[in-house]
Design a protein around this motif. Sequence first.
Motif, PDB file in Angstrom:
ATOM      1  N   ASP A  76      13.719 -38.732 -34.573  1.00 14.99           N
ATOM      2  CA  ASP A  76      14.228 -40.108 -34.548  1.00 14.99           C
ATOM      3  C   ASP A  76      15.118 -40.355 -33.337  1.00 14.99           C
ATOM      4  O   ASP A  76      15.097 -41.438 -32.751  1.00 14.99           O
ATOM      5  CB  ASP A  76      14.988 -40.423 -35.845  1.00 14.99           C
ATOM      6  N   ARG A  77      15.914 -39.353 -32.965  1.00 17.72           N
ATOM      7  CA  ARG A  77      16.761 -39.514 -31.772  1.00 17.72           C
ATOM      8  C   ARG A  77      15.898 -39.650 -30.524  1.00 17.72           C
ATOM      9  O   ARG A  77      16.141 -40.512 -29.684  1.00 17.72           O
ATOM     10  CB  ARG A  77      17.726 -38.333 -31.639  1.00 17.72           C
ATOM     11  N   GLU A  78      14.856 -38.802 -30.423  1.00 16.18           N
ATOM     12  CA  GLU A  78      13.965 -38.867 -29.260  1.00 16.18           C
ATOM     13  C   GLU A  78      13.238 -40.203 -29.195  1.00 16.18           C
ATOM     14  O   GLU A  78      12.979 -40.724 -28.106  1.00 16.18           O
ATOM     15  CB  GLU A  78      12.953 -37.720 -29.306  1.00 16.18           C
ATOM     16  N   ALA A  79      12.917 -40.756 -30.356  1.00 13.91           N
ATOM     17  CA  ALA A  79      12.219 -42.046 -30.402  1.00 13.91           C
ATOM     18  C   ALA A  79      13.178 -43.222 -30.203  1.00 13.91           C
ATOM     19  O   ALA A  79      12.746 -44.370 -30.134  1.00 13.91           O
ATOM     20  CB  ALA A  79      11.482 -42.198 -31.735  1.00 13.91           C
ATOM     21  N   GLY A  80      14.491 -42.945 -30.131  1.00 13.35           N
ATOM     22  CA  GLY A  80      15.474 -44.003 -29.903  1.00 13.35           C
ATOM     23  C   GLY A  80      15.822 -44.815 -31.139  1.00 13.35           C
ATOM     24  O   GLY A  80      16.389 -45.908 -31.018  1.00 13.35           O
ATOM     25  N   LEU A  81      15.511 -44.302 -32.330  1.00 16.64           N
ATOM     26  CA  LEU A  81      15.757 -45.064 -33.555  1.00 16.64           C
ATOM     27  C   LEU A  81      17.221 -45.446 -33.746  1.00 16.64           C
ATOM     28  O   LEU A  81      17.500 -46.617 -34.030  1.00 16.64           O
ATOM     29  CB  LEU A  81      15.238 -44.300 -34.779  1.00 16.64           C
ATOM     30  N   PRO A  82      18.184 -44.535 -33.606  1.00 21.42           N
ATOM     31  CA  PRO A  82      19.576 -44.944 -33.842  1.00 21.42           C
ATOM     32  C   PRO A  82      20.023 -46.112 -32.949  1.00 21.42           C
ATOM     33  O   PRO A  82      20.655 -47.058 -33.427  1.00 21.42           O
ATOM     34  CB  PRO A  82      20.389 -43.681 -33.537  1.00 21.42           C
ATOM     35  N   ARG A  83      19.677 -46.077 -31.684  1.00 28.05           N
ATOM     36  CA  ARG A  83      20.060 -47.148 -30.758  1.00 28.05           C
ATOM     37  C   ARG A  83      19.355 -48.455 -31.111  1.00 28.05           C
ATOM     38  O   ARG A  83      19.940 -49.536 -31.022  1.00 28.05           O
ATOM     39  CB  ARG A  83      19.746 -46.760 -29.304  1.00 28.05           C
ATOM     40  N   ARG A  84      18.077 -48.353 -31.506  1.00 25.08           N
ATOM     41  CA  ARG A  84      17.343 -49.571 -31.899  1.00 25.08           C
ATOM     42  C   ARG A  84      17.976 -50.198 -33.142  1.00 25.08           C
ATOM     43  O   ARG A  84      18.058 -51.424 -33.242  1.00 25.08           O
ATOM     44  CB  ARG A  84      15.874 -49.247 -32.173  1.00 25.08           C
ATOM     45  N   LEU A  85      18.428 -49.362 -34.080  1.00 20.47           N
ATOM     46  CA  LEU A  85      19.060 -49.894 -35.290  1.00 20.47           C
ATOM     47  C   LEU A  85      20.357 -50.625 -34.944  1.00 20.47           C
ATOM     48  O   LEU A  85      20.611 -51.715 -35.465  1.00 20.47           O
ATOM     49  CB  LEU A  85      19.322 -48.774 -36.301  1.00 20.47           C
ATOM     50  N   LEU A  86      21.164 -50.045 -34.060  1.00 21.50           N
ATOM     51  CA  LEU A  86      22.397 -50.735 -33.647  1.00 21.50           C
ATOM     52  C   LEU A  86      22.066 -52.051 -32.951  1.00 21.50           C
ATOM     53  O   LEU A  86      22.718 -53.069 -33.193  1.00 21.50           O
ATOM     54  CB  LEU A  86      23.240 -49.864 -32.710  1.00 21.50           C
TER      55      LEU A  86
END
Length: 191
Positions: A76-86
């Motif tokens: 999920d980090r590699e896919a950028g999920l946390p940043r997309r959620l923010l």
Amino acid sequence: MTPPRYWALLLWVVTAAALFAALLLAAFSYGTWAYGRYLDRDGLVLSWNAGAELVKGYPREEVLGRSFEVFYTPEDREAGLPRRLLGSAQRDGRVEDTGWRLRRDGTRFWADVVITAVHDEAGTLLGFVKVTRDLTEQHRLERSREQFIAGLTHDFRSPLTSIEGYAAMLASELSDPVLGDFASRIRSNAV
């Protein structure tokens, strides 16, 4: 003239009150077994509580000031999920996501996460409230139920397949139209 310290303190109180209100609203929406924490605008953890420590395994002093991305899987980090959620929470006011999260010891747990943006009266983003529910047990039960149903379906279909095959063979061998019709009905009901 009012001293600058007064305004800084007043801003801190207003910010804390807004964050607390958002946290209460989110937590009561999801039940008492949810836990919440505050994140700054960049996703750094600003607060930690006993519920978060119990579920995640991080002591307060080890997690404060770290990026909330540490709770997400490497994929999920590699896919950028946390940043997309923010980004979604900032744009839309709130975002919800369900998926695997990480504990301190590296084990995964199934979580429902709601991230709510917190703004001041002028609309400036102050940070985020993140409420997490541990749904691991519900997820495990759902998977077990699905496996049980799949097994039951297979076990039930096996005899029916045999019945259908034997009825087809019987129907093709019978010369009596009444018995042939009966065998065809057995076959169609087995399918």
